[in-house]
Write a protein that holds these residues in place. Structure first.
Motif, PDB file in Angstrom:
ATOM      1  N   ALA A 126       1.193  -1.097   0.045  1.00 53.67           N
ATOM      2  CA  ALA A 126      -0.230  -0.701   0.618  1.00 53.67           C
ATOM      3  C   ALA A 126       0.736   1.223   0.013  1.00 53.67           C
ATOM      4  CB  ALA A 126      -1.126   0.154   1.535  1.00 53.67           C
ATOM      5  N   ALA A 127       1.866   1.043   0.576  1.00 50.07           N
ATOM      6  CA  ALA A 127       2.833   2.974   1.533  1.00 50.07           C
ATOM      7  C   ALA A 127       3.431   2.441  -0.421  1.00 50.07           C
ATOM      8  CB  ALA A 127       3.844   2.363   1.758  1.00 50.07           C
ATOM      9  N   TYR A 128       3.651   2.077  -1.314  1.00 48.91           N
ATOM     10  CA  TYR A 128       4.765   1.768  -2.176  1.00 48.91           C
ATOM     11  C   TYR A 128       3.545   2.630  -3.716  1.00 48.91           C
ATOM     12  CZ  TYR A 128       7.520   1.179  -7.207  1.00 48.91           C
ATOM     13  OH  TYR A 128       8.179   1.079  -7.601  1.00 48.91           O
ATOM     14  N   MET A 129       2.072   1.814  -3.792  1.00 42.96           N
ATOM     15  CA  MET A 129       1.202   2.179  -4.103  1.00 42.96           C
ATOM     16  C   MET A 129       0.808   3.937  -4.247  1.00 42.96           C
ATOM     17  SD  MET A 129       0.514  -0.147  -6.337  1.00 42.96           S
ATOM     18  CE  MET A 129      -0.008  -1.460  -6.760  1.00 42.96           C
ATOM     19  N   SER A 130       0.973   4.057  -3.113  1.00 42.47           N
ATOM     20  CA  SER A 130       0.230   6.070  -2.466  1.00 42.47           C
ATOM     21  C   SER A 130       1.162   6.451  -2.995  1.00 42.47           C
ATOM     22  CB  SER A 130       0.694   5.641  -1.363  1.00 42.47           C
ATOM     23  OG  SER A 130       1.664   5.993  -0.191  1.00 42.47           O
ATOM     24  N   LYS A 131       2.880   5.961  -3.005  1.00 44.45           N
ATOM     25  CA  LYS A 131       3.910   6.974  -3.433  1.00 44.45           C
ATOM     26  C   LYS A 131       3.485   6.934  -5.500  1.00 44.45           C
ATOM     27  CE  LYS A 131       7.954   6.559  -0.740  1.00 44.45           C
ATOM     28  NZ  LYS A 131       9.030   5.590  -0.982  1.00 44.45           N
ATOM     29  N   ILE A 132       4.003   6.121  -6.147  1.00 43.90           N
ATOM     30  CA  ILE A 132       3.791   5.715  -7.260  1.00 43.90           C
ATOM     31  C   ILE A 132       1.974   6.386  -7.559  1.00 43.90           C
ATOM     32  CG2 ILE A 132       3.108   3.706  -7.655  1.00 43.90           C
ATOM     33  CD1 ILE A 132       5.157   2.994  -9.145  1.00 43.90           C
ATOM     34  N   MET A 133       0.872   6.257  -7.741  1.00 37.45           N
ATOM     35  CA  MET A 133      -0.319   6.220  -7.791  1.00 37.45           C
ATOM     36  C   MET A 133       0.280   7.636  -8.759  1.00 37.45           C
ATOM     37  SD  MET A 133      -2.046   3.924  -9.184  1.00 37.45           S
ATOM     38  CE  MET A 133      -1.778   2.490  -9.143  1.00 37.45           C
ATOM     39  N   PRO A 134      -0.255   8.808  -7.750  1.00 38.83           N
ATOM     40  CA  PRO A 134      -0.336  10.539  -8.216  1.00 38.83           C
ATOM     41  C   PRO A 134       1.312  10.665  -9.636  1.00 38.83           C
ATOM     42  CG  PRO A 134      -0.100  10.245  -5.740  1.00 38.83           C
ATOM     43  CD  PRO A 134       0.387   8.561  -5.971  1.00 38.83           C
ATOM     44  N   LYS A 135       2.462   9.620  -9.549  1.00 42.73           N
ATOM     45  CA  LYS A 135       3.039   9.605 -10.469  1.00 42.73           C
ATOM     46  C   LYS A 135       2.685   9.243 -12.190  1.00 42.73           C
ATOM     47  CE  LYS A 135       6.929  10.145  -7.190  1.00 42.73           C
ATOM     48  NZ  LYS A 135       7.966   9.624  -6.942  1.00 42.73           N
ATOM     49  N   VAL A 136       2.034   8.474 -12.062  1.00 39.97           N
ATOM     50  CA  VAL A 136       1.325   7.492 -12.912  1.00 39.97           C
ATOM     51  C   VAL A 136       0.301   8.052 -13.979  1.00 39.97           C
ATOM     52  CG1 VAL A 136       3.282   6.062 -13.147  1.00 39.97           C
ATOM     53  CG2 VAL A 136       0.766   5.425 -12.628  1.00 39.97           C
ATOM     54  N   GLY A 137      -0.607   9.253 -12.031  1.00 39.95           N
ATOM     55  CA  GLY A 137      -1.965   9.548 -12.872  1.00 39.95           C
ATOM     56  C   GLY A 137      -2.534   8.769 -12.711  1.00 39.95           C
ATOM     57  N   GLY A 138      -2.548   7.454 -11.592  1.00 42.56           N
ATOM     58  CA  GLY A 138      -3.373   6.547 -11.568  1.00 42.56           C
ATOM     59  C   GLY A 138      -4.123   7.501  -9.915  1.00 42.56           C
ATOM     60  N   THR A 139      -4.628   6.337  -8.695  1.00 39.53           N
ATOM     61  CA  THR A 139      -6.005   6.347  -7.904  1.00 39.53           C
ATOM     62  C   THR A 139      -5.117   5.616  -6.790  1.00 39.53           C
ATOM     63  OG1 THR A 139      -7.653   7.519  -8.829  1.00 39.53           O
ATOM     64  CG2 THR A 139      -7.532   6.442  -6.537  1.00 39.53           C
ATOM     65  N   PHE A 140      -4.552   5.970  -5.538  1.00 39.68           N
ATOM     66  CA  PHE A 140      -4.526   5.366  -4.372  1.00 39.68           C
ATOM     67  C   PHE A 140      -5.683   6.038  -3.729  1.00 39.68           C
ATOM     68  CE2 PHE A 140      -3.359   4.703  -0.438  1.00 39.68           C
ATOM     69  CZ  PHE A 140      -3.060   4.088   0.026  1.00 39.68           C
ATOM     70  N   LEU A 141      -6.250   5.015  -3.076  1.00 37.09           N
ATOM     71  CA  LEU A 141      -7.334   5.582  -1.901  1.00 37.09           C
ATOM     72  C   LEU A 141      -7.110   4.646  -0.798  1.00 37.09           C
ATOM     73  CD1 LEU A 141     -10.620   6.509  -3.044  1.00 37.09           C
ATOM     74  CD2 LEU A 141     -10.009   6.581  -0.524  1.00 37.09           C
ATOM     75  N   GLN A 142      -7.034   4.856   0.651  1.00 37.57           N
ATOM     76  CA  GLN A 142      -7.039   4.459   1.845  1.00 37.57           C
ATOM     77  C   GLN A 142      -8.608   4.074   2.225  1.00 37.57           C
ATOM     78  OE1 GLN A 142      -4.090   5.162   4.668  1.00 37.57           O
ATOM     79  NE2 GLN A 142      -5.118   4.358   5.758  1.00 37.57           N
ATOM     80  N   ALA A 143      -9.213   2.967   2.559  1.00 36.21           N
ATOM     81  CA  ALA A 143     -10.442   2.644   2.462  1.00 36.21           C
ATOM     82  C   ALA A 143     -11.139   3.173   3.414  1.00 36.21           C
ATOM     83  CB  ALA A 143     -10.679   1.633   1.721  1.00 36.21           C
ATOM     84  N   GLU A 144     -11.839   3.006   3.973  1.00 33.25           N
ATOM     85  CA  GLU A 144     -11.977   3.285   6.528  1.00 33.25           C
ATOM     86  C   GLU A 144     -11.973   1.838   6.212  1.00 33.25           C
ATOM     87  OE1 GLU A 144     -14.401   4.227   2.505  1.00 33.25           O
ATOM     88  OE2 GLU A 144     -16.109   3.696   3.275  1.00 33.25           O
ATOM     89  N   SER A 145     -12.771   1.276   5.231  1.00 30.00           N
ATOM     90  CA  SER A 145     -12.180  -0.683   5.841  1.00 30.00           C
ATOM     91  C   SER A 145     -11.891  -2.083   4.678  1.00 30.00           C
ATOM     92  CB  SER A 145     -13.830  -0.870   6.288  1.00 30.00           C
ATOM     93  OG  SER A 145     -14.255  -1.081   4.817  1.00 30.00           O
ATOM     94  N   GLU A 146     -11.504  -2.346   4.988  1.00 31.90           N
ATOM     95  CA  GLU A 146     -11.623  -3.821   4.171  1.00 31.90           C
ATOM     96  C   GLU A 146     -12.469  -4.202   3.014  1.00 31.90           C
ATOM     97  OE1 GLU A 146      -8.553  -4.467   3.557  1.00 31.90           O
ATOM     98  OE2 GLU A 146      -7.368  -4.696   5.723  1.00 31.90           O
ATOM     99  N   ILE A 147     -13.437  -4.186   4.154  1.00 32.50           N
ATOM    100  CA  ILE A 147     -14.801  -3.861   2.844  1.00 32.50           C
ATOM    101  C   ILE A 147     -15.183  -2.860   2.058  1.00 32.50           C
ATOM    102  CG2 ILE A 147     -17.667  -3.968   3.430  1.00 32.50           C
ATOM    103  CD1 ILE A 147     -17.269  -5.411   5.990  1.00 32.50           C
ATOM    104  N   SER A 148     -15.363  -1.488   2.044  1.00 32.26           N
ATOM    105  CA  SER A 148     -15.187  -0.640   1.431  1.00 32.26           C
ATOM    106  C   SER A 148     -14.072  -0.908   0.413  1.00 32.26           C
ATOM    107  CB  SER A 148     -14.470   0.797   2.235  1.00 32.26           C
ATOM    108  OG  SER A 148     -15.336   1.730   1.312  1.00 32.26           O
ATOM    109  N   ALA A 149     -13.045  -0.841   0.626  1.00 33.45           N
ATOM    110  CA  ALA A 149     -11.906  -0.995  -0.089  1.00 33.45           C
ATOM    111  C   ALA A 149     -12.398  -2.701  -1.517  1.00 33.45           C
ATOM    112  CB  ALA A 149     -10.457  -1.924   0.028  1.00 33.45           C
ATOM    113  N   ILE A 150     -13.167  -3.508  -0.870  1.00 35.24           N
ATOM    114  CA  ILE A 150     -13.063  -4.095  -1.882  1.00 35.24           C
ATOM    115  C   ILE A 150     -14.495  -4.079  -3.112  1.00 35.24           C
ATOM    116  CG2 ILE A 150     -14.646  -5.656  -0.321  1.00 35.24           C
ATOM    117  CD1 ILE A 150     -12.405  -7.398  -3.529  1.00 35.24           C
ATOM    118  N   ASN A 151     -15.522  -3.812  -1.862  1.00 38.97           N
ATOM    119  CA  ASN A 151     -16.484  -3.251  -3.150  1.00 38.97           C
ATOM    120  C   ASN A 151     -16.623  -1.533  -3.815  1.00 38.97           C
ATOM    121  OD1 ASN A 151     -19.136  -3.977  -1.891  1.00 38.97           O
ATOM    122  ND2 ASN A 151     -18.282  -4.106  -0.639  1.00 38.97           N
ATOM    123  N   MET A 152     -15.297  -1.084  -3.584  1.00 34.52           N
ATOM    124  CA  MET A 152     -14.225  -0.338  -3.800  1.00 34.52           C
ATOM    125  C   MET A 152     -13.429  -0.525  -5.646  1.00 34.52           C
ATOM    126  SD  MET A 152     -12.503   3.390  -1.686  1.00 34.52           S
ATOM    127  CE  MET A 152     -13.172   3.597  -0.415  1.00 34.52           C
TER     128      MET A 152
END
Lengths: 179, 354, 274
Positions: free
Chosen positions: B37-63
């Motif tokens: 997750a930490a790697y994704m949070s660094k790289i996504m903004p640089k490649v025009g992507g989205t890193f989103l830390q959800a409020e829960s695992e349940i929310s994350a899988i539904n995203m």
């Protein structure tokens, strides 16, 4: 005679740079295109607690990256030497930071070198580099890679944003090699 | 291809996912997958992507469900307790035929268990990831290089078969560093005419849905999906054999435990024991064909796992009753040593040797 | 012969499929208001809706735009991702009280506080309809339902949730309004609110929610007319209508601007903005 098959445990307090030293050793193995692995202990002890890592350098594919019977132990505090000295293979090598260890346990069947690495680091003006001094000492004892490879490995591991740390790292390495 | 670099398994997987065209990552902090997750949070903004830390695992899988419906290459990752929470969304993805990748960096269980590596989620991944009749393709890497390579394959297969795909790793593979050569950036991504991208007034509306109130419609849908599963079972089995040609004792091990089993096989061979290793790379589909091929020489099987004995069921299903199948495992976050496995090989050999 | 003139027709964004809603249920009205608003904004080709679990579970068959059926309570998370993937689209979720305020409360609150640029259409009729009339998070004290057969006892079951009031405290919310459908003038107001929420979304102002206080004649056990009466007598005093948040009315372009002003004395928040 160089010793090239290494199963190393590096252990000490979090913040002493043992994970970094392990990475430098692994990087040297990578630069010589050998099989290497690096595995940290991970857990709630983020700061101050005992941190250790396992490093394997081999000419064969690495099986378990978790080293349970090291042929090299690098210990930088009392709990670490107490915990791991019994696990070192017979005939193995122990490098201990005597600045940080009051009661040095003994074993007849392993080679023990005590190095006042932390004091040496302070005296020479690179106080956070006791880990690298011990890495230099490991090279002096084993010649596990070409000398230039180890220098290159340090250069690879020092982050681009912290290039000012490269020179002291190299000096600490040379100091360790000369011990 | 680039140069070989030292990377943690979690980071190599994340870096390769981006190269596979993944631009949406949804996660929630949990050890031992945090670096991913930490790697994704660094790289996504640089490649025009989205890193989103959800409020829960349940929310994350539904995203992930939503991003997949919208046609994106997307993924989530977690570790055992968090993956249990994701079971809901994975079932919905399977039910709506949506592609997406889920990474499980396993730790000990049940409950909070431990944060040390385990393989205790084999049954969950291959049998019971959620409610309803469904499967997901499950890959089990055993090197940092495979962490990178398999995430690539996972995205491709998810899109090909319209199914969730899981990478089942563990804390050992996630945390360790090894040399890795990252795969090249992917070129074109497949078209997804079924995605809910807005009709733009040019077609009938697309619907992503798993609800069928008419039982006969649901049954027809399940039968259609089962046909896809048949194709996957036929075409997607992957495994690696080591010293199997004359193996009388066949070890079966995946992921981290396969590395240890391999070391034990080398040692046992030095003692003259005819032993080999079959390493399932896909856990579902289980590599039944490769295992069947070992029946000619095998006198016994030993399933080596970091759990109380789960994959051994699949080995027994293939091998049947005529040849003994045993399990050797350490669990709760303990990694077995090669010597322990060697001892298990010796005692099995003593039992069935002659 | 007088020339024929179309004065009323089915909105483009509704399909021709007859709905399954009970007689007197207001979901049909709200569907129509959503569809008309999308049509009027010319967004029918760019709209993506997320249906809930509950009575409006089949909304994906009734709206002719692209639709996604979400797991119970997860519509805000699904909508979040859909909007992130295609920010140019008009993305809405359509949820009932059990879905939004009970099982999906975490998703609701966090989508709102993240300021997701989505619109939530919330139908609050104080009961679980599809499963046959159980107590909802918005069921009123002493209201009889299948699972509160002696009336909602607040000592046991606690108090109803007022969603607009709750969400209005969050910095990510650009617009929150509670409306109803008890009479034609209310329906017109509800339509205005829904359209405004969609407009705010397309203008990138932040999270928007319109709560519609509605009826459930079947599970309330009343005629549609009596249900409206009960709504006016009990629901509306408990759930007062009105605008709970409107960042533009407050003098800001977006929820983000309002949030920044609210934290103007916090250096870490304002740093680098000046």
């Amino acid at each position: 005679m160089a010793q090239r098959e290494l199963s190393i445990v590096l252990s000490g307090f979090g913040g002493q740079g043992l994970l970094f030293a392990g990475k430098v050793i692994a990087q040297a193995g990578l630069l010589e295109d050998r099989h290497v692995s690096w595995l940290p202990s991970y857990g709630p002890e983020m700061r101050g607690g005992t941190a250790s890592c396992s490093v394997v350098l081999s000419d064969e594919p690495v099986g378990s990256p978790l080293v349970t019977a090291p042929n090299v132990l690098i210990a930088m505090n009392q709990p670490s030497i107490d915990k791991f000295i019994g696990e070192v293979e017979s005939g193995g090598l122990v490098l201990a930071d005597s600045s940080m260890i009051q009661d040095m346990p003994t074993r007849d069947d392993v080679t023990i070198h005590t190095v006042p690495a932390t004091n040496l680091a302070y005296e020479n003006g690179f106080k956070t580099l006791a880990n690298i001094i011990l890495t230099g000492k490991l090279f002096a004892e084993t010649e596990f890679c070409e000398k230039q490879t180890l220098l290159d490995a340090v250069a690879k591991c020092v982050p681009p944003k912290k290039q000012e740390l490269l020179e002291p790292n190299l000096k600490a390495l040379e100091l360790g090699m000369s011990l | 291809m680039g140069e070989k670099v030292l990377m943690k398994g979690n980071e190599a997987l994340a870096a390769a996912a981006v190269r596979a065209g993944c631009r949406f990552y949804f996660g929630y902090p949990i050890t031992p997958q945090t670096e991913l997750a930490a790697y994704m949070s660094k790289i996504m903004p640089k490649v025009g992507g989205t890193f989103l830390q959800a409020e829960s695992e349940i929310s994350a899988i539904n995203m992930l469900y939503g991003a997949a419906a919208a046609g994106a290459r997307a993924m989530t990752s977690s570790s055992s307790p968090g993956v249990s929470l994701k079971g809901e969304g994975i079932s919905y993805m399977a039910g709506a035929d949506l592609p997406g990748v889920i990474v499980n960096v396993e730790r000990g269980g049940p409950g909070l268990g431990s944060i040390q590596p385990s393989q205790q989620d084999y049954w969950q991944a291959t049998r019971a990831m959620g409610h309803g009749d469904f499967f997901q393709i499950v890959y089990a890497p055993n090197t940092v290089q495979e962490m990178a390579d398999m995430i690539f394959t996972a995205f491709e297969k998810a899109d090909e078969y319209l199914t969730p795909v899981m990478i089942l790793a563990d804390g050992l593979l996630g945390q360790m560093m090894e040399p890795v050569e990252l795969p090249d950036e992917i070129g074109e991504l497949p078209e997804k005419p079924w995605a809910t991208t807005g009709t733009k007034g040019k077609r009938e509306h697309n619907i992503a849905n798993s609800l069928y109130l008419q039982s006969n419609e649901l049954e027809a849908k399940l039968l259609e999906r089962a046909k896809r599963y048949e194709i996957i079972l036929d075409k997607e089995q992957q495994s690696e054999g080591f010293m199997l040609d004359d193996a009388e004792i066949v070890l079966v091990a995946f992921g981290a435990s396969s590395r240890i089993a391999r070391s034990a096989v080398v040692k046992a061979r030095e003692e003259g024991i005819k032993v080999g290793l079959l390493r399932p790379i896909t856990l579902w589909p289980f590599p039944a064909k490769a295992l069947e091929a070992t029946l000619g020489t095998a006198k016994a099987y030993l399933s080596v796992e970091m759990n109380m004995g789960q994959m051994v069921d699949d080995v027994r299903l293939v091998v049947g009753k005529d040849v003994p199948v045993e399990h050797f495992g350490r669990t709760g976050g303990i990694i077995p040593t090669p010597d322990e496995v060697l001892e298990a090989i010796r005692s099995l050999n003593a039992k069935v040797g002659e | 012969m007088a020339e024929e003139q179309v004065v009323f027709e089915r909105p483009k964004t509704l399909t021709t499929k007859p709905t399954h809603y009970c007689p007197g249920c207001a979901h049909g009205i709200v569907h129509r208001l959503v569809a008309e608003s999308i049509d009027e904004l010319g967004k029918d080709g760019d709209a993506v809706g997320v249906a809930p679990v509950g009575c409006s579970v089949l909304a994906y068959d009734y709206f002719s735009c692209d639709m996604i059926e979400a797991a119970h309570g997860r519509a805000p998370s699904v909508a979040t991702a859909v909007k992130r993937v295609h920010p140019e689209n008009l993305v809405f979720s359509y949820q009932g009280d059990g879905d939004l305020a009970s099982i999906g409360m975490a998703e609701t609150v966090h989508a709102a506080t993240r300021g997701e640029n989505i619109t939530v259409i919330f139908y609050n009729n104080a009961i679980y309809g599809m499963t046959g009339g159980q107590m909802a998070p918005t069921t009123l004290p002493n209201q009889v339902t299948q699972t509160s057969p002696y009336g909602r006892n607040t000592k046991e079951a606690g108090y109803p949730v007022r969603i607009c009031e709750l969400l209005a405290t969050l910095d990510g919310v650009a617009y929150a309004e509670r409306v109803t459908i008890d009479k034609p003038s209310s329906v017109r107001k509800a339509k205005k609110a829904i359209k405004k929420a969609f407009e705010y979304q397309m203008e990138g102002r932040g999270y928007t929610i319109v709560e519609i206080v509605g009826t459930c004649p079947t599970n309330w056990g009343m005629t549609p007319k009596d249900a409206i009466g009960w709504l006016e007598e009990n629901m509306l005093p408990y759930y007062p209508l009105g605008v709970y948040r409107d960042c533009v009315e407050e003098g800001f372009e977006t929820a983000a601007e309002a949030a920044l002003a609210r934290a103007k004395d916090v250096p870490i928040v304002t740093g680098g903005v000046a």
